[in-house]
Write a protein that holds these residues in place. Sequence first.
Motif, PDB file in Angstrom:
ATOM      1  N   ILE A  29       0.449  -1.035   0.353  1.00 25.51           N
ATOM      2  CA  ILE A  29      -0.068   0.174   0.125  1.00 25.51           C
ATOM      3  C   ILE A  29       0.939   1.085   0.310  1.00 25.51           C
ATOM      4  N   ASN A  30       0.583   2.413  -1.033  1.00 27.20           N
ATOM      5  CA  ASN A  30       1.477   3.543  -0.604  1.00 27.20           C
ATOM      6  C   ASN A  30       0.446   4.586   0.630  1.00 27.20           C
ATOM      7  N   VAL A  31       1.158   4.410   1.053  1.00 27.04           N
ATOM      8  CA  VAL A  31       0.484   4.666   2.098  1.00 27.04           C
ATOM      9  C   VAL A  31      -0.299   6.432   1.777  1.00 27.04           C
ATOM     10  N   ASN A  32       0.724   7.008   1.611  1.00 33.04           N
ATOM     11  CA  ASN A  32       0.329   8.313   0.587  1.00 33.04           C
ATOM     12  C   ASN A  32      -0.297   9.230   0.596  1.00 33.04           C
ATOM     13  N   GLN A  33      -1.360   7.891  -0.252  1.00 35.03           N
ATOM     14  CA  GLN A  33      -2.913   7.594  -1.145  1.00 35.03           C
ATOM     15  C   GLN A  33      -3.826   7.431  -0.113  1.00 35.03           C
ATOM     16  N   LEU A  34      -3.682   6.987   0.991  1.00 30.15           N
ATOM     17  CA  LEU A  34      -4.410   7.181   1.722  1.00 30.15           C
ATOM     18  C   LEU A  34      -4.734   8.064   2.820  1.00 30.15           C
ATOM     19  N   LEU A  35      -4.304   9.283   2.361  1.00 30.57           N
ATOM     20  CA  LEU A  35      -4.490  10.614   3.610  1.00 30.57           C
ATOM     21  C   LEU A  35      -6.171  11.029   3.119  1.00 30.57           C
ATOM     22  N   ASP A  36      -6.832  11.600   4.028  1.00 33.03           N
ATOM     23  CA  ASP A  36      -7.385  12.236   4.124  1.00 33.03           C
ATOM     24  C   ASP A  36      -8.695  11.020   3.744  1.00 33.03           C
ATOM     25  N   GLN A 213      -2.821  17.268   9.024  1.00 32.06           N
ATOM     26  CA  GLN A 213      -3.504  18.430  10.356  1.00 32.06           C
ATOM     27  C   GLN A 213      -2.153  17.471  11.575  1.00 32.06           C
ATOM     28  N   TYR A 214      -1.155  18.084  12.301  1.00 29.91           N
ATOM     29  CA  TYR A 214      -0.848  17.971  13.742  1.00 29.91           C
ATOM     30  C   TYR A 214      -1.835  17.405  15.030  1.00 29.91           C
ATOM     31  N   PRO A 215      -1.291  16.301  15.476  1.00 28.07           N
ATOM     32  CA  PRO A 215      -2.271  16.293  16.756  1.00 28.07           C
ATOM     33  C   PRO A 215      -2.586  17.502  17.946  1.00 28.07           C
ATOM     34  N   GLU A 216      -3.414  17.739  18.319  1.00 22.36           N
ATOM     35  CA  GLU A 216      -2.160  18.866  19.853  1.00 22.36           C
ATOM     36  C   GLU A 216      -2.716  17.904  20.966  1.00 22.36           C
ATOM     37  N   LYS A 217      -2.902  16.278  21.124  1.00 25.69           N
ATOM     38  CA  LYS A 217      -2.698  15.851  22.293  1.00 25.69           C
ATOM     39  C   LYS A 217      -3.004  14.208  21.368  1.00 25.69           C
ATOM     40  N   PRO A 218      -1.765  13.956  21.186  1.00 27.59           N
ATOM     41  CA  PRO A 218      -1.760  12.498  20.484  1.00 27.59           C
ATOM     42  C   PRO A 218      -2.108  11.477  21.458  1.00 27.59           C
ATOM     43  N   LYS A 219      -3.124   9.972  21.441  1.00 32.36           N
ATOM     44  CA  LYS A 219      -3.234   9.358  22.468  1.00 32.36           C
ATOM     45  C   LYS A 219      -3.058   8.172  21.622  1.00 32.36           C
ATOM     46  N   SER A 220      -2.111   7.772  21.832  1.00 31.22           N
ATOM     47  CA  SER A 220      -1.189   6.186  20.814  1.00 31.22           C
ATOM     48  C   SER A 220      -2.625   4.619  21.277  1.00 31.22           C
ATOM     49  N   LEU A 221      -2.584   4.225  19.745  1.00 32.70           N
ATOM     50  CA  LEU A 221      -3.789   3.161  19.743  1.00 32.70           C
ATOM     51  C   LEU A 221      -2.647   1.862  20.322  1.00 32.70           C
ATOM     52  N   ASN A 222      -3.581   0.872  21.202  1.00 34.04           N
ATOM     53  CA  ASN A 222      -3.156  -0.737  21.353  1.00 34.04           C
ATOM     54  C   ASN A 222      -4.038  -1.562  20.617  1.00 34.04           C
ATOM     55  N   LEU A 223      -3.811  -1.547  19.182  1.00 34.61           N
ATOM     56  CA  LEU A 223      -4.965  -2.536  18.775  1.00 34.61           C
ATOM     57  C   LEU A 223      -5.303  -3.628  19.576  1.00 34.61           C
ATOM     58  N   VAL A 224      -4.363  -4.261  19.704  1.00 31.84           N
ATOM     59  CA  VAL A 224      -4.382  -5.819  20.303  1.00 31.84           C
ATOM     60  C   VAL A 224      -5.613  -5.548  21.522  1.00 31.84           C
ATOM     61  N   LYS A 225      -5.231  -4.320  22.344  1.00 37.18           N
ATOM     62  CA  LYS A 225      -6.695  -4.280  23.445  1.00 37.18           C
ATOM     63  C   LYS A 225      -8.226  -3.804  22.558  1.00 37.18           C
ATOM     64  N   SER A 226      -7.112  -2.739  21.777  1.00 36.71           N
ATOM     65  CA  SER A 226      -9.141  -2.595  21.100  1.00 36.71           C
ATOM     66  C   SER A 226      -9.525  -3.468  20.025  1.00 36.71           C
ATOM     67  N   ASN A 227      -9.247  -3.925  19.145  1.00 40.00           N
ATOM     68  CA  ASN A 227      -9.526  -5.359  18.443  1.00 40.00           C
ATOM     69  C   ASN A 227      -9.401  -4.799  17.272  1.00 40.00           C
ATOM     70  N   ASN A 228      -9.752  -4.021  16.706  1.00 41.47           N
ATOM     71  CA  ASN A 228      -9.928  -2.875  16.040  1.00 41.47           C
ATOM     72  C   ASN A 228     -10.039  -1.485  16.068  1.00 41.47           C
ATOM     73  N   TYR A 229     -10.118  -0.514  14.615  1.00 40.50           N
ATOM     74  CA  TYR A 229     -10.017   0.681  14.835  1.00 40.50           C
ATOM     75  C   TYR A 229     -10.426   1.317  13.623  1.00 40.50           C
ATOM     76  N   SER A 230     -11.302   2.800  13.670  1.00 41.21           N
ATOM     77  CA  SER A 230     -11.689   2.864  12.284  1.00 41.21           C
ATOM     78  C   SER A 230     -11.515   4.671  13.085  1.00 41.21           C
ATOM     79  N   GLY A 231     -10.565   5.340  11.544  1.00 42.49           N
ATOM     80  CA  GLY A 231     -10.058   7.057  11.683  1.00 42.49           C
ATOM     81  C   GLY A 231     -10.226   7.531  10.211  1.00 42.49           C
ATOM     82  N   LYS A 232      -9.952   8.685   9.905  1.00 50.36           N
ATOM     83  CA  LYS A 232      -9.622   9.295   9.167  1.00 50.36           C
ATOM     84  C   LYS A 232      -7.820   9.839   8.649  1.00 50.36           C
ATOM     85  N   LEU A 233      -7.549   9.757   8.237  1.00 49.82           N
ATOM     86  CA  LEU A 233      -6.500   9.737   8.026  1.00 49.82           C
ATOM     87  C   LEU A 233      -5.747  11.072   7.317  1.00 49.82           C
ATOM     88  N   VAL A 234      -5.196  11.822   8.356  1.00 51.11           N
ATOM     89  CA  VAL A 234      -4.374  12.733   8.028  1.00 51.11           C
ATOM     90  C   VAL A 234      -3.353  13.103   8.514  1.00 51.11           C
TER      91      VAL A 234
END
Length: 263
Positions: A29-36, A213-234
Motif C-alpha cells: 500500500i502506498n500509504v500517502n494515497q490514503l491521506l484524507d 493535520q498535526y495532533p494537539e494531544k496525541p493518544k496512542s492506539l493499542n490495537l491488541v486491546k481495542s481489536n479494531n479502529y476506524s478513523g480518517k488518516l491525516v
Amino acid sequence: MTYQGVLTKMESEFANPIQYYLVFENDFINVNQLLDKTIKIEFIKYQCLNCGLNKPIFRQGFCKSCFFDIPQAADWIMRPELSTAHLDKEDRDLEYEKKVQLQPHIVYLANSSDVKVGVTRRSQVPTRWIDQGAHEAIEIVEVPNRYLAGITEVALKDHVSDKTNWRSMLKNEIKDEDLVSWRERLKQYIPDEAKAYFIQSNTETNLEFPVLQYPEKPKSLNLVKSNNYSGKLVGIKGQYLIFEDQTVFNIRSNEGLVVNISI
C-alpha cells in the motif's frame, strides 16, 4: 478494498514529501494515497517475524523465545558500543554480527523534537532519520564498524540527548537548529579512536513529511486491546499514522501483528 498481512515497519522513499509504503507478502500500500480517507485496522493474530508462529510479540516484532535467541535482537542492536565482531568475538552468531557490524556506520545529529545523537549504518541514511520523524539531520562521523560508532555516541550523549520525545515530534513542536554549529561544538568530545573519521564539511538534510493535520494531544492506539479502529488518516510521520481524532498508531512498535486494513 481490504488488505491483510503482517505489519513490518513502513518502507520509505526520500522525496518531497516522504513517500511511505506498507509492504505485505503479496501486496503493498502506498500509504500517502490514503491521506484524507477513512481506514479501518483490525487485529487478526500474531506472527513472530522470526519463527512465524502465532505467539504474543515480546519486542521488535519477535516472540519472547526468539527475542532472547536470535542475533537480530541482541543487546548490541540497541547499544552499538557492545559490538564485538571487530574482535572476532561472537555474541549470538558471529557470521551475522560480522555482516552487520563490520560495515560503515554513521554517527549523526537529528532534530525531531530536540537535537539528538544517534547511530545507523551508512546504507540506512536517510531512512533512519525518516523513521525517527526528524525534519533535519546531519552526519558527524563515518566509521568502519559499529563499535566505533557506539563509543562515539556514548561520549556525545553526555552533551546532547539520545532520545526522541515522540509526543513533541508528532505535535510538530520543533524549532530549526543550526546542526553544522552543533557538529562543530561536539567535535571536541569525539573519542580519540574516532577523531580521524570526523566529517569536516557537509550540510544538513531537510525532510518534509506528508501531514495534513498535526495532533494537539496525541493518544496512542493499542490495537491488541481495542481489536479494531476506524478513523480518517491525516498524516504520516516517523513510523506513525496520524488520525483526525488525534489517535496515533506506531507501525514500528506493532510489528508482528497480522491485520486487516480496509479502505
